[in-house]
Design a protein around this motif. Structure first.
Motif, PDB file in Angstrom:
ATOM      1  N   UNK A 187       0.835  -1.205   0.000  1.00 47.88           N
ATOM      2  CA  UNK A 187       0.000   0.000   0.000  1.00 47.88           C
ATOM      3  C   UNK A 187       0.869   1.254   0.000  1.00 47.88           C
ATOM      4  N   UNK A 188       1.937   1.245   0.798  1.00 48.92           N
ATOM      5  CA  UNK A 188       2.822   2.407   0.878  1.00 48.92           C
ATOM      6  C   UNK A 188       3.530   2.673  -0.442  1.00 48.92           C
ATOM      7  N   UNK A 189       3.775   1.607  -1.217  1.00 46.39           N
ATOM      8  CA  UNK A 189       4.444   1.762  -2.506  1.00 46.39           C
ATOM      9  C   UNK A 189       3.456   2.037  -3.651  1.00 46.39           C
ATOM     10  N   UNK A 190       2.186   2.124  -3.325  1.00 47.38           N
ATOM     11  CA  UNK A 190       1.177   2.412  -4.345  1.00 47.38           C
ATOM     12  C   UNK A 190       0.956   1.269  -5.313  1.00 47.38           C
ATOM     13  N   UNK A 191       1.082   0.035  -4.840  1.00 43.40           N
ATOM     14  CA  UNK A 191       0.975  -1.118  -5.725  1.00 43.40           C
ATOM     15  C   UNK A 191      -0.397  -1.790  -5.698  1.00 43.40           C
ATOM     16  N   UNK A 192      -1.357  -1.238  -4.974  1.00 42.98           N
ATOM     17  CA  UNK A 192      -2.638  -1.915  -4.818  1.00 42.98           C
ATOM     18  C   UNK A 192      -3.472  -1.881  -6.097  1.00 42.98           C
ATOM     19  N   UNK A 193      -3.333  -0.829  -6.873  1.00 42.92           N
ATOM     20  CA  UNK A 193      -4.119  -0.719  -8.106  1.00 42.92           C
ATOM     21  C   UNK A 193      -3.412  -1.439  -9.248  1.00 42.92           C
ATOM     22  N   UNK A 194      -4.173  -1.978 -10.211  1.00 40.67           N
ATOM     23  CA  UNK A 194      -3.544  -2.593 -11.385  1.00 40.67           C
ATOM     24  C   UNK A 194      -2.730  -1.552 -12.158  1.00 40.67           C
ATOM     25  N   UNK A 195      -1.719  -1.985 -12.909  1.00 39.20           N
ATOM     26  CA  UNK A 195      -0.939  -1.019 -13.704  1.00 39.20           C
ATOM     27  C   UNK A 195      -1.803  -0.403 -14.796  1.00 39.20           C
ATOM     28  N   UNK A 196      -1.437   0.776 -15.229  1.00 40.32           N
ATOM     29  CA  UNK A 196      -2.201   1.446 -16.269  1.00 40.32           C
ATOM     30  C   UNK A 196      -3.497   2.038 -15.754  1.00 40.32           C
ATOM     31  N   UNK A 197      -3.461   2.577 -14.544  1.00 37.03           N
ATOM     32  CA  UNK A 197      -4.663   3.182 -13.981  1.00 37.03           C
ATOM     33  C   UNK A 197      -5.048   4.411 -14.804  1.00 37.03           C
ATOM     34  N   UNK A 198      -6.285   4.858 -14.620  1.00 37.79           N
ATOM     35  CA  UNK A 198      -6.775   6.019 -15.382  1.00 37.79           C
ATOM     36  C   UNK A 198      -5.922   7.253 -15.091  1.00 37.79           C
ATOM     37  N   UNK A 199      -5.549   7.937 -16.134  1.00 30.03           N
ATOM     38  CA  UNK A 199      -4.757   9.156 -15.972  1.00 30.03           C
ATOM     39  C   UNK A 199      -5.636  10.382 -15.893  1.00 30.03           C
ATOM     40  N   UNK A 200      -6.835  10.310 -16.487  1.00 29.41           N
ATOM     41  CA  UNK A 200      -7.763  11.450 -16.421  1.00 29.41           C
ATOM     42  C   UNK A 200      -9.161  10.940 -16.725  1.00 29.41           C
TER      43      UNK A 200
END
Length: 203
Positions: A187-200
């Motif tokens: 969680x601290x490394x921001x790895x919980x979301x799949x790669x390629x999350x929405x940019x906008x």
């Protein structure tokens, strides 16, 4: 309930989704207690992990050891006196473990794993993604960890304090902080979301 309604009145999309052999493949008892039994934890899409945190939770030694230690503390703490609704929490925990691990067919599986998988691929198909039952395990374990830390703090407050106690208490605090930090690393490394999350937000 919405899935049962969809199954009865809508298109049967459950026939073309992942099967019970997949959704239960990683739900061993240790993974269920560590909270890492979700089958997408180790899903690989073209050489890229679908959930980067999942790879860390199952292969990064400090994170694995920390989550195992937290789960152990939680289970032991749930059996100790002084916890309100202890019986209820233990019943919920056991129900969650059964719901998550009953269909596991790997090493040290239950005797009814095959029958459970058939049910999950048949009349219980809306419950096939058994990770829906994770809160039944996570909530009692979270309360157990909090109860264990509270008991430790109360015990420290009543002990006589020899010279080494201050160092001992400080070292214990460091160990607890290190375990919690290691368990929370994804969680601290921001790895919980799949790669390629929405940019906008799309226009």
């Amino acid at each position: 309930a919405p899935l049962f309604l969809q199954l009865g009145y809508g298109s049967d999309f459950l026939a073309v989704t992942e099967q019970a052999a997949t959704t239960t493949s990683s739900n061993s008892l240790t993974e269920v207690l560590r909270g890492t039994g979700y089958w997408e934890m180790v899903l690989d899409t073209g050489g890229i992990p679908w959930l980067p945190a999942g790879i860390r939770f199952v292969s990064h030694a400090p994170t694995v050891l920390a989550t195992m230690l937290l789960a152990s503390v939680a289970v032991v703490s749930l059996t100790l006196d002084g916890l309100r609704e202890r019986r209820f929490l233990l019943l919920v925990l056991m129900a969650g473990i059964v719901a998550l691990a009953a269909g596991y067919a790997g090493p040290i599986s239950g005797p009814f794993a095959g029958a459970i998988q058939d049910l999950l691929d048949g009349p219980l198909a809306p419950a096939r993604n058994v990770h829906k039952f994770v809160p039944l395990v996570a909530l009692p374990l979270a309360v157990g960890v909090a109860h264990g830390l509270d008991l430790w703090a109360r015990r420290c407050a009543t002990w006589e304090r020899p010279r080494w106690f201050v160092r001992h208490r400080f070292a214990t605090g460091i160990v607890v902080a290190a375990v919690l930090l290691a368990a929370a690393t994804p969680a601290l490394l921001g790895e919980l979301a799949p790669p390629g999350a929405f940019e906008k937000v799309p226009t």
